[in-house]
Design a protein around this motif. Structure first.
Motif, PDB file in Angstrom:
ATOM      1  N   MET A  89     -19.227  13.373  13.132  1.00  0.00           N
ATOM      2  CA  MET A  89     -19.122  14.926  13.704  1.00  0.00           C
ATOM      3  C   MET A  89     -17.424  14.870  13.164  1.00  0.00           C
ATOM      4  N   ASN A  90     -17.033  13.622  14.312  1.00  0.00           N
ATOM      5  CA  ASN A  90     -15.473  14.188  14.472  1.00  0.00           C
ATOM      6  C   ASN A  90     -15.184  14.374  13.498  1.00  0.00           C
ATOM      7  N   ARG A  91     -15.594  13.454  12.095  1.00  0.00           N
ATOM      8  CA  ARG A  91     -14.518  12.931  10.287  1.00  0.00           C
ATOM      9  C   ARG A  91     -14.292  14.924  10.060  1.00  0.00           C
ATOM     10  N   ALA A  92     -15.449  15.422  10.542  1.00  0.00           N
ATOM     11  CA  ALA A  92     -15.321  16.842   9.927  1.00  0.00           C
ATOM     12  C   ALA A  92     -13.604  17.165  10.950  1.00  0.00           C
ATOM     13  N   LEU A  93     -13.485  17.137  11.941  1.00  0.00           N
ATOM     14  CA  LEU A  93     -11.953  17.411  12.125  1.00  0.00           C
ATOM     15  C   LEU A  93     -11.480  17.394  11.468  1.00  0.00           C
ATOM     16  N   VAL A  94     -11.523  16.319  10.455  1.00  0.00           N
ATOM     17  CA  VAL A  94      -9.667  15.803   9.851  1.00  0.00           C
ATOM     18  C   VAL A  94      -9.130  16.779   9.329  1.00  0.00           C
TER      19      VAL A  94
END
Lengths: 598, 598
Positions: free
Chosen positions: A507-512
């Protein structure tokens, strides 16, 4: 053990624990725990979601938090239960700012596991049941707004002349459940959803999708599914329910709205979120920003050599809609998890020739078997009959520390294998690679560790066993040709369609794309326990990473999971946000570190 | 009386009753009732909704019905309760075709009141709770319809190639609650509603309208309002709820659809209903036709001499929307019931000069007072805490025969008058004529007897007491002039608006434009008990006329009432319809006669 003795033993422990806490004696309180011991806390003591393991970690946490938390008013509720050498009791407690529920388990008079879970903030109790709003101010007042006029006015003002305190990106079940909790807590919130209507994220998925978890596990907060609701919810029916829910709960739900950029102003402690709403640009300035973009991050697309020359269709499983146009066509599904099985079966229903490329062993459990062995205890009609409401079941589920979870699961899967031996034997004959996890702990542990590697069987396993869906296991695609794929075992398969059911990124890749790669890395990976099993590298965290709790980025939160987790942890997260809005002290203990960036 | 003695006494009576019934001994069973005795039956024994009064009526009913009904399996549930010389017990029973609940009250070992209420048909039990549908056929089948596809197909077929078994005219709370019950019972049904969307009949009413009954009284079947629902529901919020409810319950709800003609074919035992759906004509051929067009019939418009010359606006209260355009204007509201008060207050809010012409005395009770004295026992948070669920409350309410109801109400209104003496004194000073019914039994009895003559005060009474709304009592309009009205007391009032809050005709008059005047007269008046009090002429009926039960016209039914009555009796009516669809024998005892045509 008589019930009187059990009650006395529980009271003795709770009294001693309470005395130690009153005296701010962290070591003394920790000494009441056994040699093997766990304290799981949901934002009641730590303003975090974390598990302390062993007396030292417990003593350290208490030493840091006891003063600011001020725990008090411990009160055993109901009859303690004694079984298998373990005494289990429900205990209410308070802190300076909150009330909470605790589930305590004693072994030989010492605490083995303790759950402390925040339930409500003092002075900010939800208006429900006896405290529900009256809904009308009796008496008449000139120019008073009606309910509808007030609603319209709020909808118009919020995001324009009035800024929301919280913005939730993603309006699926996670965003909706959290939005409902925040609404109840009077936290001005806007939910942003790319799709037009609530429920569309379900409606837009492949036609045959039906929830694999049963209804008792899937309730949303406040409005449970009615008693005539089917055990397994079809996707469009769930879509309609979510749409009705968002309306009835009066959420400020912005459909057709996308967060395109977000930046944090450290000085103002505030986000600037650039939103495209129906194509029009606006800036929202919330204090808190929640990513509720699903249990997973962006699709995980694997490189396929030669794909550029492929004359057929190819896409990630998340883009799959229907097998309608593939009758008689040759279809390759890469992967062997839930989506892969469902899509392969849907293609077969429409008369396609389907081959599933299995890249790694898969846990398969028949839905009926899982219902009986996995859900019966907590989430079922029989559980309801035993007095285990959804709220109670959620707390009981949460009371087992993640370290102990596998040992509770292993016997279940021994029974699963015994019971469905015939199916597993038929599957094995096709070359299908079956597993139950490195430590044989099965499906749920795989879900918590990696969110992948399993399928709750609602029929596709039989299609595989019958040879209707062809299995190719332990091979990869070496090269894609114009109308075929060459496999690493030297064989070649004709192909009109390639579906990559290859999972999702963290999910943290959705921040990119919205915030930055830097912040995504600073926050680190979401989910996974650090179990050291394949796909879930250590160190041991003891909790899903970054979920429902503070992250390394101030004002940034992640929310999500299946319907069960979205329901339960939406309360824990909403109370953390409400406490900040009201300026209560929320000293965070043991803030999540970034051990992995993806 | 000890609880053991109470249990024994109850068991003795139930055993004796059961034995008499087993022996088909009608007289013997009736002899177990006291000198004053009542048996109220909701479609379990009589296939009717009726009350037998006295041993003779009971014996006569049993003699006629006992063979075909075949009552059996009487079983006391829970602990009987003894208070005030009355022993009260819940008893389950079965008949040949149904299961039911009974509430029994004994005085000195003999039955004083007995309620028998149908709950479900054997072999046609609703699929809910442990029997809920699975929702998905596990395994994959080629060309199987998904839930959504099956729903679309049903919607398309019903009323075209497939005829509904039942058509419900009117899609307000009555039609919707009944539609939900019929859906659960798998009775193919179409609901016809003039307005576009479910809930519009509420949305289109005047802007300030808020339910005067509290939330606990207002639940629909299957999906109760959630725990955060306000005590008093604003009309638009109720509209949204009804819209969501119709969708979630998957009703075949035809909006923008009007029944223009209906005729019964005696030979085919079938209706031909001519429908305008979105302006297109079609014919439906149901076996059963239900009028659920509201608690009332068409508006009751009174003749006003000279109205043709009036230069202002005038309409019936049902057409009133908002006071927005009447600031500074002179407004006359004719009538003094609920709508009259609400409309007068709404006009005042917008700054109009309002005069209310009170034509007859009115029962006014403050909402807070009524909540505490009228609703607390059965419909409240405290009732829920005492284990009285909505279903139980409905049965308890239904268990008091209408003959005994006034004597239970009179003491409540003695207390009401004591408690709100100050308000009543202030009202009296304005000339407002207050009453509590001929026998002082208050608001609810007025509602059952005439459906009029009362106001649950949510503030308008104070506006009257303060003189903000001017009262003219005991006068009528003698003549309407161009811009004023001349009253029978010789005075004249300027008038820009005349609202006729003059009530409604009986529901049977709604048959006139659609079926015929002849059938409307043959069926007779709806509602009213035949109490002989003003507006409710005898003979004594003991039940609301024609509601939720067979009428003189085969295949024609009336359904309606407030949310409470719509909820409870929708089950009773739906089971009568289902029994007919399944061809069960349903010999009707004591068919309603037409005593009054309007």
């Amino acid at each position: 053990m008589t019930s009187q003795y059990a009650a006395d033993e529980t009271r003795r422990w709770v009294d001693a624990f309470s005395e130690a806490l009153d005296a701010c004696d962290a070591a003394g309180a920790a000494a009441l725990f056994g040699d093997e011991c766990f304290w799981r806390d949901l934002a009641a003591f730590t303003w975090n979601v974390m598990t302390m393991e062993g007396r030292d970690e417990i003593a350290a946490m208490l030493a840091a938090q006891i003063d600011s938390v001020g725990p008090t008013a411990w009160r055993v509720e109901g009859e303690p239960n004694f079984a298998g050498g373990v005494l289990e009791a429900w205990v209410k407690f308070e802190t300076k700012f909150a009330r909470g529920w605790s589930i305590l388990r004693l072994k030989d008079g010492r605490a083995w596991t303790l759950l402390t879970a925040i339930e409500e903030l003092k002075g900010f109790e939800e208006r429900k049941g006896p405290a529900r709003p009256i809904g009308v101010i009796h008496g008449f007042y000139r120019r008073e707004k009606t309910w509808l006029e007030a609603k319209w006015a709020e909808e118009k003002a919020l995001g324009a002349e009035k800024q929301p305190y919280c913005v939730v990106i993603g309006g699926g079940q996670g965003g909706i459940a959290l939005g409902a909790r925040l609404k109840q807590l009077a936290v001005p919130t806007i939910i942003l959803e790319k799709n037009k209507r609530p429920g569309d994220s379900w409606r837009h998925r492949y036609r045959s999708l039906v929830l694999h978890d049963p209804v008792w596990y899937d309730h949303l907060p406040y409005i449970p599914f009615p008693e005539n609701w089917p055990v397994f919810t079809p996707k469009d029916k769930l879509g309609d329910w979510l749409e009705m829910y968002a309306k009835v709960m009066e959420l400020n739900y912005w459909g057709s709205s996308e967060a395109v950029r977000a930046a944090y102003d450290e000085k103002r402690e505030e986000w600037a979120v650039e939103v495209l709403r129906d194509g029009r640009r606006c800036i929202l300035k919330p204090k808190q920003l929640v990513f509720a973009t699903g249990a997973y991050g962006p699709p995980n697309v694997i490189p396929l050599p030669g794909l550029e020359n492929f004359q057929g269709q190819h896409y990630h499983s998340s883009a799959y809609k229907t097998g309608e146009t593939y009758a008689g066509k040759d279809c390759i599904v890469i992967g062997s998890n839930s989506s892969a099985h469902d899509i392969a079966a849907d293609l077969w229903e429409y008369g396609a020739n389907v081959t599933m490329l299995q890249r790694s062993p898969t846990t398969v459990v028949r839905s009926e078997t899982l219902m009986e062995l996995g859900f019966e205890t907590l989430y079922s009609e029989s559980a309801l009959k035993r007095g285990i409401t959804t709220d109670k079941a959620d707390l009981i589920f949460a009371s087992t520390p993640f370290r102990l979870m596998p040992q509770g699961q292993i016997p279940i899967y021994e029974e699963v294998r015994r019971r469905d031996a015939a199916l597993y034997a038929r599957l094995a004959k096709t070359g299908f690679q079956l597993d139950f996890g490195e430590d044989e702990s099965g499906l749920m542990m795989k879900a918590f560790r990696t969110g992948s590697g399993y399928y709750i069987d609602v029929g596709a396993a039989d299609l595989i066993a019958e040879g209707h869906i062809v299995i190719k296991s332990g091979v990869e695609i070496q090269r894609v040709e114009e109308r075929s794929v060459a496999l690493t075992d030297g064989s070649e398969l004709p192909a009109d369609l390639i579906v990559m059911a290859t999972g999702f990124q963290s999910m943290n890749r959705a921040l990119v794309p919205i915030i930055s790669e830097e912040i995504a890395d600073k926050v680190g990976k979401c989910w996974g326990l650090g179990s050291g099993t394949p796909g879930d590298p250590g160190p041991w965290e003891g909790e899903p990473r970054n979920m429902w709790k503070p992250t390394q980025q101030p004002g940034l939160w992640f929310h999500g999971g299946n319907l069960h987790l979205s329901r339960h942890y939406s309360l824990v997260l909403a109370l953390q946000i409400k406490a900040r809005m009201e300026g209560l002290p929320t000293p965070v203990y043991g803030l999540q570190k970034s051990q992995h960036t993806r």
